[in-house]
Design a protein around this motif. Structure first.
Motif, PDB file in Angstrom:
ATOM      1  N   LYS A 185     -11.269  -6.264 -17.576  1.00  0.00           N
ATOM      2  CA  LYS A 185     -10.126  -5.382 -17.295  1.00  0.00           C
ATOM      3  C   LYS A 185      -8.878  -6.259 -17.209  1.00  0.00           C
ATOM      4  O   LYS A 185      -8.800  -7.152 -16.377  1.00  0.00           O
ATOM      5  N   ILE A 186      -7.957  -6.000 -18.091  1.00  0.00           N
ATOM      6  CA  ILE A 186      -6.739  -6.812 -18.108  1.00  0.00           C
ATOM      7  C   ILE A 186      -5.615  -6.096 -17.362  1.00  0.00           C
ATOM      8  O   ILE A 186      -5.646  -4.883 -17.175  1.00  0.00           O
ATOM      9  N   ILE A 187      -4.627  -6.865 -16.944  1.00  0.00           N
ATOM     10  CA  ILE A 187      -3.434  -6.295 -16.322  1.00  0.00           C
ATOM     11  C   ILE A 187      -2.364  -6.200 -17.412  1.00  0.00           C
ATOM     12  O   ILE A 187      -2.218  -7.114 -18.222  1.00  0.00           O
ATOM     13  N   THR A 188      -1.665  -5.092 -17.460  1.00  0.00           N
ATOM     14  CA  THR A 188      -0.646  -4.885 -18.491  1.00  0.00           C
ATOM     15  C   THR A 188       0.744  -4.891 -17.875  1.00  0.00           C
ATOM     16  O   THR A 188       0.909  -4.829 -16.658  1.00  0.00           O
ATOM     17  N   PHE A 189       1.728  -4.934 -18.738  1.00  0.00           N
ATOM     18  CA  PHE A 189       3.128  -4.901 -18.321  1.00  0.00           C
ATOM     19  C   PHE A 189       3.395  -3.667 -17.462  1.00  0.00           C
ATOM     20  O   PHE A 189       4.053  -3.744 -16.434  1.00  0.00           O
ATOM     21  N   ASP A 190       2.859  -2.529 -17.874  1.00  0.00           N
ATOM     22  CA  ASP A 190       3.086  -1.277 -17.147  1.00  0.00           C
ATOM     23  C   ASP A 190       2.393  -1.236 -15.790  1.00  0.00           C
ATOM     24  O   ASP A 190       2.788  -0.454 -14.920  1.00  0.00           O
ATOM     25  N   ASP A 191       1.366  -2.042 -15.601  1.00  0.00           N
ATOM     26  CA  ASP A 191       0.678  -2.102 -14.305  1.00  0.00           C
ATOM     27  C   ASP A 191       1.544  -2.745 -13.222  1.00  0.00           C
ATOM     28  O   ASP A 191       1.330  -2.516 -12.040  1.00  0.00           O
ATOM     29  N   LEU A 192       2.508  -3.547 -13.640  1.00  0.00           N
ATOM     30  CA  LEU A 192       3.363  -4.264 -12.689  1.00  0.00           C
ATOM     31  C   LEU A 192       4.593  -3.408 -12.374  1.00  0.00           C
ATOM     32  O   LEU A 192       5.642  -3.527 -12.998  1.00  0.00           O
ATOM     33  N   ASP A 234      -1.644 -13.469 -11.098  1.00  0.00           N
ATOM     34  CA  ASP A 234      -2.560 -14.521 -10.642  1.00  0.00           C
ATOM     35  C   ASP A 234      -3.622 -13.967  -9.696  1.00  0.00           C
ATOM     36  O   ASP A 234      -4.795 -14.328  -9.796  1.00  0.00           O
ATOM     37  N   ASN A 235      -3.226 -13.082  -8.794  1.00  0.00           N
ATOM     38  CA  ASN A 235      -4.184 -12.473  -7.869  1.00  0.00           C
ATOM     39  C   ASN A 235      -5.214 -11.615  -8.603  1.00  0.00           C
ATOM     40  O   ASN A 235      -6.381 -11.587  -8.237  1.00  0.00           O
ATOM     41  N   HIS A 236      -4.760 -10.917  -9.629  1.00  0.00           N
ATOM     42  CA  HIS A 236      -5.671 -10.063 -10.407  1.00  0.00           C
ATOM     43  C   HIS A 236      -6.761 -10.888 -11.094  1.00  0.00           C
ATOM     44  O   HIS A 236      -7.909 -10.472 -11.172  1.00  0.00           O
ATOM     45  N   TYR A 237      -6.383 -12.065 -11.607  1.00  0.00           N
ATOM     46  CA  TYR A 237      -7.322 -12.905 -12.358  1.00  0.00           C
ATOM     47  C   TYR A 237      -7.907 -14.055 -11.537  1.00  0.00           C
ATOM     48  O   TYR A 237      -8.601 -14.908 -12.096  1.00  0.00           O
ATOM     49  N   LYS A 238      -7.647 -14.056 -10.247  1.00  0.00           N
ATOM     50  CA  LYS A 238      -8.110 -15.155  -9.394  1.00  0.00           C
ATOM     51  C   LYS A 238      -9.624 -15.342  -9.517  1.00  0.00           C
ATOM     52  O   LYS A 238     -10.386 -14.375  -9.461  1.00  0.00           O
TER      53      LYS A 238
END
Length: 194
Positions: free
Chosen positions: A130-137, A68-72
């Motif tokens: 720029k998307i967030i991926t599973f591996d980014d978490l 949520d913070n990434h896409y805020k």
């Protein structure tokens, strides 16, 4: 256990050892870290939660918060009049993007918190931002391999159901539970009055 992590090499080494730190050997260990890397704070907090269900719940909620913070304040799907980029381009009468077939979508957005759905993006979105991926978490590394596999496929489910799936940690139970949910979703959506 006290660690000092002040460079990229030490950070990478810490991430590689996470599988070890989350094991039963460290069940009674309290972790503290001195670091400039803010992303480690939630991981340390999770390592210090010793009850398995509480830890899973914290990891799940924290990963959702990070997404949520990434896409805020970003409209990554380009919604206009309840239509995403693709639906606007196709102009086929569908609305609500990828969520159109979900029980939990509403005019105000999703009525639950599903991490798997939050991580899903279509190719149109991937081209535009720029998307967030599973591996980014990185916090998800604290889940078992089996739990990460379950989590990657638990679409269109309530938060509580996903957390139960992770707690049970069984592919067999998860498969049965997901089939029942899919049948229920299909039946409910088929009979839903718009």
């Amino acid at each position: 256990m006290h660690k000092v992590i002040n460079n990229k090499s030490a950070l990478d080494k810490f991430y590689r050892k996470l599988f070890f730190y989350k094991s039963f050997i460290f069940k009674k260990t309290n972790f503290t870290v001195e670091t400039k890397y803010e992303q480690l704070k939630p991981i340390i907090k999770a390592l210090n939660i010793k009850k398995r269900k509480d830890r899973i719940t914290y990891i799940y909620d924290e990963a959702c918060r990070q997404i949520d913070n990434h896409y805020k304040n970003k409209n990554i799907c380009g919604f206009k009049n309840n239509k995403c980029y693709v639906q606007q381009k196709l102009n086929n009468g569908t609305i609500n993007g990828c969520c159109r077939m979900c029980l939990y979508q509403s005019k105000k957005g999703c009525k639950t918190i599903n991490l798997t759905c939050k991580l899903f993006t279509c190719s149109e979105v991937e081209k535009r931002c720029k998307i967030i991926t599973f591996d980014d978490l990185k916090i998800l590394k604290l889940l078992s391999y089996r739990n990460r596999m379950i989590l990657k496929s638990d679409y269109f489910s309530k938060r509580e159901d996903v957390i139960k799936d992770l707690y049970y940690g069984s592919f067999f139970l998860w498969t049965i539970r997901i089939i029942i949910r899919l049948i229920n979703n299909f039946y409910t959506l088929k009979h839903k009055k718009y």
